[in-house]
Motif scaffolding. Structure first.
Motif, PDB file in Angstrom:
ATOM      1  N   GLN A 278       0.828  -1.215   0.000  1.00  0.00           N
ATOM      2  CA  GLN A 278       0.000   0.000   0.000  1.00  0.00           C
ATOM      3  C   GLN A 278       0.856   1.257   0.000  1.00  0.00           C
ATOM      4  O   GLN A 278       0.440   2.299  -0.489  1.00  0.00           O
TER       5      GLN A 278
ATOM      6  N   SER B 243      -1.597   1.327   9.138  1.00  0.00           N
ATOM      7  CA  SER B 243      -2.796   0.564   8.773  1.00  0.00           C
ATOM      8  C   SER B 243      -2.567  -0.935   8.910  1.00  0.00           C
ATOM      9  O   SER B 243      -3.509  -1.671   9.159  1.00  0.00           O
TER      10      SER B 243
ATOM     11  N   TYR C 244     -13.621  -3.833   4.769  1.00  0.00           N
ATOM     12  CA  TYR C 244     -12.939  -2.551   5.002  1.00  0.00           C
ATOM     13  C   TYR C 244     -11.754  -2.517   4.048  1.00  0.00           C
ATOM     14  O   TYR C 244     -10.866  -3.369   4.139  1.00  0.00           O
ATOM     15  N   THR C 245     -11.745  -1.563   3.145  1.00  0.00           N
ATOM     16  CA  THR C 245     -10.665  -1.537   2.167  1.00  0.00           C
ATOM     17  C   THR C 245     -10.273  -0.085   1.901  1.00  0.00           C
ATOM     18  O   THR C 245     -10.697   0.818   2.621  1.00  0.00           O
ATOM     19  N   SER C 246      -9.446   0.113   0.883  1.00  0.00           N
ATOM     20  CA  SER C 246      -8.889   1.446   0.671  1.00  0.00           C
ATOM     21  C   SER C 246      -8.673   1.679  -0.821  1.00  0.00           C
ATOM     22  O   SER C 246      -8.557   0.731  -1.606  1.00  0.00           O
TER      23      SER C 246
ATOM     24  N   PRO D  27      -8.498   7.908   5.814  1.00  0.00           N
ATOM     25  CA  PRO D  27      -7.985   6.980   6.822  1.00  0.00           C
ATOM     26  C   PRO D  27      -7.570   7.725   8.084  1.00  0.00           C
ATOM     27  O   PRO D  27      -6.918   8.767   7.969  1.00  0.00           O
TER      28      PRO D  27
ATOM     29  N   ASP E 147     -10.455   5.489   2.574  1.00  0.00           N
ATOM     30  CA  ASP E 147     -10.872   4.170   3.068  1.00  0.00           C
ATOM     31  C   ASP E 147     -12.330   3.952   2.701  1.00  0.00           C
ATOM     32  O   ASP E 147     -13.119   4.913   2.675  1.00  0.00           O
TER      33      ASP E 147
END
Ligand SMILES: CC(C)(COP(=O)(O)OP(=O)(O)OC[C@H]1O[C@@H](n2cnc3c(N)ncnc32)[C@H](O)[C@@H]1OP(=O)(O)O)[C@@H](O)C(=O)NCCC(=O)NCCS
Length: 265
Positions: free
Chosen positions: A49, A112, A203-205, A228, A243
């Motif tokens: 990420q 994160s 839950y993702t980004s 985030p 997010d």
């Protein structure tokens, strides 16, 4: 093997199911001997990420303008005509700005990943193997090699009753785009349905660029988008990381889940 894990595997036939998926991969429930490898795989995937957030930031006009300004600043001063010192400063300015931005992305990536590593992945047995309504699956190439993929499901206590979270999906970088990610994802959704969950959350980004099309194709819809909490306002302004909470009603079926790892259960 720890006694609670063995007992649970004996009680629950689904937990011992070993699934062969195309590409020569095997998906099976996680064993205690996998714990370290699972944490490593997750950590490696989470670290990606950082690079994605940095690359996305470098494509933003505001960031390019800032870097340009850093390069131009030495020439805007009252000092006499350009010399080697000024050219060096013109190079140093953007390099330092880019390094600071990378550092901020690195802190974001570490922050994160820290939550899962300090919570559920620090106690895989307690979070995923003992509870009947949770599970963690791993993938191996050929059934005996190193772990190359993982996915998990657990009850989501903050969502509506009957909600679960699908999480910790990752495939080793060298084995991507072979269908393993989808097979793991489908395995987790099949379990969630079999356990009677009605809603699945992820839950993702915006930095999970490969996973987002997979979720979308499976019918997941955006429930919430927010900056985030781990990222400071200045970095957020520059990087624009977002997010997302995605949801899928498990009574819905969707062709995007399909393929050989379909949702039979
Ligand atoms: C997301 C991830 C698990 C996908 O694994 P994979 O084995 O490459 O996935 P598959 O080959 O099964 O592909 C399934 C679908 O994912 C999507 N996808 C996978 N890689 C993609 C990429 N690089 N770009 C865009 N979409 C991609 C596509 O929709 C693909 O379907 P298609 O092949 O029909 O186009 C893998 O990229 C990964 O581990 N990423 C890092 C960790 C991560 O982001 N996890 C999710 C956290 S929320």
């Amino acid at each position: 093997m720890a006694e609670p894990c063995r007992r649970r595997m004996e009680e629950d036939e689904e937990e011992v199911e070993v699934e062969e998926v195309p590409g020569g991969f095997t998906i099976r429930p996680c064993w205690p001997s996998d714990f370290e490898a699972v944490r490593r795989l997750y950590q490696e995937a989470a670290a990606e990420q950082v690079g994605t957030a940095f690359r996305q930031a470098l494509q933003r006009p505001a960031v390019l303008a800032l870097l340009g300004l850093c390069a131009a600043l030495p020439f805007l001063g009252p000092w006499p005509g350009p010399g080697p010192g000024l050219w060096a400063a013109a190079l140093m300015g953007p390099a330092l700005a880019a390094a600071s931005l990378y550092g901020a992305c690195l802190r974001f990536g570490r922050a994160s990943a820290a939550g899962p590593l300090q919570e559920d992945l620090a106690d895989i047995d307690g979070y995923f193997l003992r509870p009947r309504d949770a599970g963690l699956w791993v993938a191996q190439l050929g059934g005996a090699g190193p772990l190359v993929g993982m996915v998990a499901v657990m009850a989501e206590t903050e969502g509506p009753a009957g909600s679960c979270e699908l999480c910790r999906l990752a495939v080793a970088p060298g084995l991507r785009r072979c269908g393993l990610g989808r097979a793991l994802f489908c395995r987790a959704l099949r379990f969630a349905r079999a356990r009677g969950y009605r809603l699945c959350l992820i839950y993702t980004s915006s930095t999970n660029t490969a996973a987002l099309p997979l979720y979308k194709a499976a019918g997941f819809r955006l429930h919430q988008a927010y900056p985030p909490p781990e990222i400071g306002p200045l970095v957020q302004l520059l990087c624009q990381v977002t997010d997302y909470i995605l949801t899928l009603r498990l009574s819905d079926t969707h062709p995007g889940e399909g393929g050989s790892a379909g949702l039979g259960a």
